[in-house]
Motif scaffolding. Structure first.
Motif, PDB file in Angstrom:
ATOM      1  N   GLU A 153       0.835  -1.203   0.000  1.00  7.19           N
ATOM      2  CA  GLU A 153       0.000   0.000   0.000  1.00  7.19           C
ATOM      3  C   GLU A 153       0.870   1.253   0.000  1.00  7.19           C
ATOM      4  O   GLU A 153       0.605   2.198  -0.751  1.00  7.19           O
ATOM      5  CB  GLU A 153      -0.925   0.010   1.225  1.00  7.19           C
ATOM      6  CG  GLU A 153      -2.054  -0.993   1.150  1.00  7.19           C
ATOM      7  CD  GLU A 153      -2.879  -1.031   2.431  1.00  7.19           C
ATOM      8  OE1 GLU A 153      -2.731  -0.118   3.286  1.00  7.19           O
ATOM      9  OE2 GLU A 153      -3.667  -1.972   2.584  1.00  7.19           O
ATOM     10  N   LEU A 154       1.903   1.256   0.835  1.00  5.72           N
ATOM     11  CA  LEU A 154       2.816   2.406   0.878  1.00  5.72           C
ATOM     12  C   LEU A 154       3.546   2.576  -0.452  1.00  5.72           C
ATOM     13  O   LEU A 154       3.751   3.705  -0.916  1.00  5.72           O
ATOM     14  CB  LEU A 154       3.821   2.244   2.023  1.00  5.72           C
ATOM     15  CG  LEU A 154       3.267   2.397   3.440  1.00  5.72           C
ATOM     16  CD1 LEU A 154       4.333   2.040   4.465  1.00  5.72           C
ATOM     17  CD2 LEU A 154       2.764   3.816   3.668  1.00  5.72           C
ATOM     18  N   GLU A 155       3.944   1.460  -1.066  1.00  9.27           N
ATOM     19  CA  GLU A 155       4.630   1.547  -2.358  1.00  9.27           C
ATOM     20  C   GLU A 155       3.705   2.108  -3.434  1.00  9.27           C
ATOM     21  O   GLU A 155       4.132   2.922  -4.261  1.00  9.27           O
ATOM     22  CB  GLU A 155       5.150   0.163  -2.775  1.00  9.27           C
ATOM     23  CG  GLU A 155       6.342  -0.303  -1.974  1.00  9.27           C
ATOM     24  CD  GLU A 155       6.747  -1.749  -2.257  1.00  9.27           C
ATOM     25  OE1 GLU A 155       5.910  -2.522  -2.800  1.00  9.27           O
ATOM     26  OE2 GLU A 155       7.891  -2.095  -1.927  1.00  9.27           O
ATOM     27  N   ARG A 156       2.421   1.680  -3.437  1.00 11.09           N
ATOM     28  CA  ARG A 156       1.459   2.229  -4.412  1.00 11.09           C
ATOM     29  C   ARG A 156       1.250   3.723  -4.176  1.00 11.09           C
ATOM     30  O   ARG A 156       1.200   4.504  -5.125  1.00 11.09           O
ATOM     31  CB  ARG A 156       0.124   1.483  -4.322  1.00 11.09           C
ATOM     32  CG  ARG A 156       0.117   0.143  -5.026  1.00 11.09           C
ATOM     33  CD  ARG A 156      -1.296  -0.416  -5.167  1.00 11.09           C
ATOM     34  NE  ARG A 156      -1.927  -0.691  -3.889  1.00 11.09           N
ATOM     35  CZ  ARG A 156      -1.841  -1.835  -3.232  1.00 11.09           C
ATOM     36  NH1 ARG A 156      -1.142  -2.825  -3.730  1.00 11.09           N
ATOM     37  NH2 ARG A 156      -2.457  -1.995  -2.080  1.00 11.09           N
ATOM     38  N   GLU A 157       1.145   4.102  -2.918  1.00  8.82           N
ATOM     39  CA  GLU A 157       0.973   5.514  -2.578  1.00  8.82           C
ATOM     40  C   GLU A 157       2.196   6.323  -3.009  1.00  8.82           C
ATOM     41  O   GLU A 157       2.060   7.410  -3.592  1.00  8.82           O
ATOM     42  CB  GLU A 157       0.738   5.652  -1.072  1.00  8.82           C
ATOM     43  CG  GLU A 157       0.344   7.041  -0.635  1.00  8.82           C
ATOM     44  CD  GLU A 157       0.064   7.087   0.863  1.00  8.82           C
ATOM     45  OE1 GLU A 157       0.499   8.071   1.487  1.00  8.82           O
ATOM     46  OE2 GLU A 157      -0.574   6.149   1.380  1.00  8.82           O
ATOM     47  N   SER A 163       4.319   9.861  -9.590  1.00  3.04           N
ATOM     48  CA  SER A 163       3.779  10.208 -10.903  1.00  3.04           C
ATOM     49  C   SER A 163       3.214  11.626 -10.903  1.00  3.04           C
ATOM     50  O   SER A 163       3.377  12.370 -11.877  1.00  3.04           O
ATOM     51  CB  SER A 163       2.729   9.191 -11.353  1.00  3.04           C
ATOM     52  OG  SER A 163       1.626   9.218 -10.496  1.00  3.04           O
ATOM     53  N   VAL A 164       2.559  12.042  -9.796  1.00  4.94           N
ATOM     54  CA  VAL A 164       2.077  13.430  -9.693  1.00  4.94           C
ATOM     55  C   VAL A 164       3.256  14.390  -9.716  1.00  4.94           C
ATOM     56  O   VAL A 164       3.231  15.421 -10.403  1.00  4.94           O
ATOM     57  CB  VAL A 164       1.220  13.625  -8.421  1.00  4.94           C
ATOM     58  CG1 VAL A 164       0.945  15.094  -8.157  1.00  4.94           C
ATOM     59  CG2 VAL A 164      -0.083  12.850  -8.548  1.00  4.94           C
ATOM     60  N   GLN A 166       6.242  13.853 -11.044  1.00  8.44           N
ATOM     61  CA  GLN A 166       6.829  13.864 -12.387  1.00  8.44           C
ATOM     62  C   GLN A 166       5.997  14.723 -13.328  1.00  8.44           C
ATOM     63  O   GLN A 166       6.541  15.469 -14.145  1.00  8.44           O
ATOM     64  CB  GLN A 166       6.940  12.424 -12.934  1.00  8.44           C
ATOM     65  CG  GLN A 166       7.947  11.556 -12.222  1.00  8.44           C
ATOM     66  CD  GLN A 166       9.369  12.073 -12.377  1.00  8.44           C
ATOM     67  OE1 GLN A 166       9.724  12.680 -13.376  1.00  8.44           O
ATOM     68  NE2 GLN A 166      10.175  11.843 -11.348  1.00  8.44           N
ATOM     69  N   ALA A 167       4.659  14.634 -13.216  1.00 12.13           N
ATOM     70  CA  ALA A 167       3.783  15.455 -14.049  1.00 12.13           C
ATOM     71  C   ALA A 167       3.983  16.937 -13.728  1.00 12.13           C
ATOM     72  O   ALA A 167       4.025  17.790 -14.624  1.00 12.13           O
ATOM     73  CB  ALA A 167       2.327  15.054 -13.845  1.00 12.13           C
ATOM     74  N   PHE A 168       4.110  17.233 -12.448  1.00 11.44           N
ATOM     75  CA  PHE A 168       4.349  18.616 -12.037  1.00 11.44           C
ATOM     76  C   PHE A 168       5.681  19.117 -12.590  1.00 11.44           C
ATOM     77  O   PHE A 168       5.766  20.239 -13.097  1.00 11.44           O
ATOM     78  CB  PHE A 168       4.325  18.721 -10.508  1.00 11.44           C
ATOM     79  CG  PHE A 168       4.653  20.095 -10.003  1.00 11.44           C
ATOM     80  CD1 PHE A 168       3.718  21.121 -10.079  1.00 11.44           C
ATOM     81  CD2 PHE A 168       5.908  20.374  -9.479  1.00 11.44           C
ATOM     82  CE1 PHE A 168       4.025  22.392  -9.624  1.00 11.44           C
ATOM     83  CE2 PHE A 168       6.221  21.642  -9.036  1.00 11.44           C
ATOM     84  CZ  PHE A 168       5.275  22.652  -9.103  1.00 11.44           C
ATOM     85  N   LEU A 169       6.724  18.313 -12.499  1.00 14.86           N
ATOM     86  CA  LEU A 169       8.035  18.713 -13.029  1.00 14.86           C
ATOM     87  C   LEU A 169       7.963  18.941 -14.540  1.00 14.86           C
ATOM     88  O   LEU A 169       8.552  19.907 -15.058  1.00 14.86           O
ATOM     89  CB  LEU A 169       9.092  17.655 -12.715  1.00 14.86           C
ATOM     90  CG  LEU A 169       9.641  17.610 -11.302  1.00 14.86           C
ATOM     91  CD1 LEU A 169      10.653  16.466 -11.168  1.00 14.86           C
ATOM     92  CD2 LEU A 169      10.284  18.917 -10.911  1.00 14.86           C
ATOM     93  N   LEU A 170       7.263  18.082 -15.247  1.00 13.80           N
ATOM     94  CA  LEU A 170       7.120  18.233 -16.689  1.00 13.80           C
ATOM     95  C   LEU A 170       6.400  19.540 -17.019  1.00 13.80           C
ATOM     96  O   LEU A 170       6.821  20.293 -17.893  1.00 13.80           O
ATOM     97  CB  LEU A 170       6.366  17.033 -17.273  1.00 13.80           C
ATOM     98  CG  LEU A 170       6.152  17.042 -18.781  1.00 13.80           C
ATOM     99  CD1 LEU A 170       7.489  16.978 -19.515  1.00 13.80           C
ATOM    100  CD2 LEU A 170       5.270  15.886 -19.192  1.00 13.80           C
ATOM    101  N   ARG A 171       5.327  19.813 -16.287  1.00 14.48           N
ATOM    102  CA  ARG A 171       4.561  21.041 -16.501  1.00 14.48           C
ATOM    103  C   ARG A 171       5.408  22.259 -16.163  1.00 14.48           C
ATOM    104  O   ARG A 171       5.374  23.270 -16.877  1.00 14.48           O
ATOM    105  CB  ARG A 171       3.288  21.013 -15.645  1.00 14.48           C
ATOM    106  CG  ARG A 171       2.414  22.185 -15.846  1.00 14.48           C
ATOM    107  CD  ARG A 171       1.724  22.074 -17.200  1.00 14.48           C
ATOM    108  NE  ARG A 171       0.867  23.224 -17.356  1.00 14.48           N
ATOM    109  CZ  ARG A 171       0.711  23.889 -18.474  1.00 14.48           C
ATOM    110  NH1 ARG A 171       1.317  23.499 -19.568  1.00 14.48           N
ATOM    111  NH2 ARG A 171      -0.090  24.921 -18.529  1.00 14.48           N
ATOM    112  N   ALA A 172       6.210  22.177 -15.091  1.00 17.10           N
ATOM    113  CA  ALA A 172       7.087  23.290 -14.710  1.00 17.10           C
ATOM    114  C   ALA A 172       8.154  23.524 -15.776  1.00 17.10           C
ATOM    115  O   ALA A 172       8.478  24.664 -16.107  1.00 17.10           O
ATOM    116  CB  ALA A 172       7.731  23.006 -13.363  1.00 17.10           C
TER     117      ALA A 172
END
Length: 193
Positions: A153-157, A163-164, A166-172
């Motif tokens: 569960e911790l690994e999935r979290e 991933s959030v 990484q998406a933020f870094l890509l958008r930045a």
């Protein structure tokens, strides 16, 4: 924090549990074998050794030698019975040798029975010890299974957060690239609708 370790993707506790089960099986077989041997040896009596109708478990070098010694003493006594009277000194000595050989056989049988009993008790003790260790391994494996669920569960979290992020870094990165765009030679072709 929970001492969870794995080898080749399998938890170490699971591997230990498999090995513990195999050891327990071997210990149970060993206990059954030693009990069967002990039960067989306990039924042997000195007259069985004398007649040669003893089980294979009793065919030790000492028993064979004592049986030969008894056979020789009985042979001498049989020879003397035909030649001498019952109170002759040689006849008394011969009977004494026969009694002594029979006593030695009885003593050796008792020693063998005691040795078999000790071997059986050791096998029982080893089986109890392995059974206890196996029981502890099962408890540990169950606890590790519960902790592994929490770990997944911790690994999935963590993967979701990653991933959030990484998406933020890509958008930045895209935003920072837009800031660096030179708009001095840009022109409007049509108004937006």
């Amino acid at each position: 924090s929970n001492d969870i370790a794995s080898i080749a993707g399998r938890p170490v506790s699971e591997e230990q549990l498999n090995q513990g089960g195999a050891l327990l099986g071997q210990a149970r077989v060993r206990t059954a074998e030693t009990k069967a041997k002990y039960d067989q040896i306990r039924t042997v009596r000195p007259n069985m050794v004398e007649s040669g109708s003893m089980p294979e478990a009793m065919t030790s070098g000492a028993i064979i030698a004592l049986r030969a010694q008894l056979g020789a003493a009985l042979g001498r006594e049989a020879d003397l019975v035909t030649q001498l009277g019952p109170s002759h000194p040689q006849m008394i000595a011969s009977r004494s040798q026969v009694r002594d050989a029979r006593r030695q056989i009885a003593d050796e049988l008792e020693r063998i029975v005691q040795a078999a009993r000790v071997e059986y008790e050791r096998a029982q003790s080893a089986e109890r010890s392995i059974t206890q260790r196996f029981s502890d391994l099962k408890k540990d494996n169950f606890q590790n299974s519960q902790v592994s669920v929490q770990l997944r569960e911790l690994e999935r979290e963590a993967e979701a957060h990653r991933s959030v992020y990484q998406a933020f870094l890509l958008r930045a990165r895209e935003s920072s690239e837009l800031v660096g765009v030179d708009t001095s030679n840009a022109r409007i072709i049509s108004d937006a609708s």
